[in-house]
Design an enzyme around this catalytic site. Sequence first.
Site, PDB file in Angstrom:
ATOM      1  N   TYR A  85      57.460  27.002  24.164  1.00  0.00           N
ATOM      2  CA  TYR A  85      57.481  26.078  23.026  1.00  0.00           C
ATOM      3  C   TYR A  85      58.096  26.759  21.810  1.00  0.00           C
ATOM      4  O   TYR A  85      58.855  26.139  21.066  1.00  0.00           O
ATOM      5  CB  TYR A  85      56.060  25.590  22.712  1.00  0.00           C
ATOM      6  CG  TYR A  85      55.430  24.868  23.868  1.00  0.00           C
ATOM      7  CD1 TYR A  85      55.866  23.599  24.237  1.00  0.00           C
ATOM      8  CD2 TYR A  85      54.416  25.460  24.617  1.00  0.00           C
ATOM      9  CE1 TYR A  85      55.310  22.939  25.312  1.00  0.00           C
ATOM     10  CE2 TYR A  85      53.843  24.799  25.692  1.00  0.00           C
ATOM     11  CZ  TYR A  85      54.296  23.540  26.035  1.00  0.00           C
ATOM     12  OH  TYR A  85      53.745  22.884  27.119  1.00  0.00           O
ATOM     13  N   ASN A 108      56.916  13.376  27.135  1.00  0.00           N
ATOM     14  CA  ASN A 108      58.123  13.130  27.922  1.00  0.00           C
ATOM     15  C   ASN A 108      57.866  12.038  28.965  1.00  0.00           C
ATOM     16  O   ASN A 108      57.024  12.205  29.835  1.00  0.00           O
ATOM     17  CB  ASN A 108      58.547  14.438  28.612  1.00  0.00           C
ATOM     18  CG  ASN A 108      59.651  14.246  29.618  1.00  0.00           C
ATOM     19  OD1 ASN A 108      60.442  13.313  29.534  1.00  0.00           O
ATOM     20  ND2 ASN A 108      59.698  15.130  30.595  1.00  0.00           N
ATOM     21  N   CYS A 116      60.166  19.083  31.695  1.00  0.00           N
ATOM     22  CA  CYS A 116      59.113  19.653  30.849  1.00  0.00           C
ATOM     23  C   CYS A 116      58.243  20.633  31.638  1.00  0.00           C
ATOM     24  O   CYS A 116      57.559  21.461  31.044  1.00  0.00           O
ATOM     25  CB  CYS A 116      58.281  18.553  30.205  1.00  0.00           C
ATOM     26  SG  CYS A 116      57.557  17.382  31.356  1.00  0.00           S
ATOM     27  N   HIS A 117      58.294  20.563  32.968  1.00  0.00           N
ATOM     28  CA  HIS A 117      57.524  21.518  33.783  1.00  0.00           C
ATOM     29  C   HIS A 117      58.054  22.943  33.623  1.00  0.00           C
ATOM     30  O   HIS A 117      57.365  23.891  33.966  1.00  0.00           O
ATOM     31  CB  HIS A 117      57.548  21.103  35.260  1.00  0.00           C
ATOM     32  CG  HIS A 117      58.901  21.086  35.879  1.00  0.00           C
ATOM     33  ND1 HIS A 117      59.753  19.996  35.769  1.00  0.00           N
ATOM     34  CD2 HIS A 117      59.563  22.013  36.615  1.00  0.00           C
ATOM     35  CE1 HIS A 117      60.879  20.272  36.410  1.00  0.00           C
ATOM     36  NE2 HIS A 117      60.789  21.485  36.938  1.00  0.00           N
ATOM     37  N   GLU A 143      61.362  25.443  42.674  1.00  0.00           N
ATOM     38  CA  GLU A 143      62.650  25.818  42.088  1.00  0.00           C
ATOM     39  C   GLU A 143      62.927  27.305  42.266  1.00  0.00           C
ATOM     40  O   GLU A 143      64.070  27.693  42.521  1.00  0.00           O
ATOM     41  CB  GLU A 143      62.694  25.417  40.612  1.00  0.00           C
ATOM     42  CG  GLU A 143      62.736  23.911  40.430  1.00  0.00           C
ATOM     43  CD  GLU A 143      62.848  23.482  38.983  1.00  0.00           C
ATOM     44  OE1 GLU A 143      62.978  24.349  38.078  1.00  0.00           O
ATOM     45  OE2 GLU A 143      62.817  22.264  38.738  1.00  0.00           O
TER      46      GLU A 143
END
Length: 157
Positions: A85, A108, A116-117, A143
């Site tokens: 953030y 979101n 946003c993850h 990912e």
Amino acid sequence: MQSPIGLIVIQANDEAIISVQFADTPLPVDEHVPNHVHECVRQLTEYFAGKRTAFTVPIQPEGTDFQENVWKVLQEIGYAGTSTYLELSKLLGDENKSRAVGAATGANPIAVIVPCHRVIGSDGSLTGYMGGLHRKQWLLEHEALHGRGVQRLFDRD
């Protein structure tokens, strides 16, 4: 659509996807399903199969100007990369807005596609995720597993 981490509800208008959210129960399906909803399902299916690292489906999230700016910056966090953030608030020009960035991230409306993850705590910890921390962890691990050789922005490794 069903995903490896639960049901996903996709909402759209005639121009674009306006919402992608995890849900516990299905919502009624409209008779008119725009083509971009079918494309969104296809792209999400490819993502969950480890075959897609970026999305091209048209999106149109609705929020305040500040929220929309945050969501645009979120889309710059590359596949398998992360940011905080604080880093995002600095990119937006005011490092004192990290709480506001957190609130905008939490609002979101387009999960996974607007990633946003990929936002974690400054200490590297997982922080809140409207889909639940178990889903956030799964997405980040997914990912990391499939992101080898991928150019990543904001990579913290």
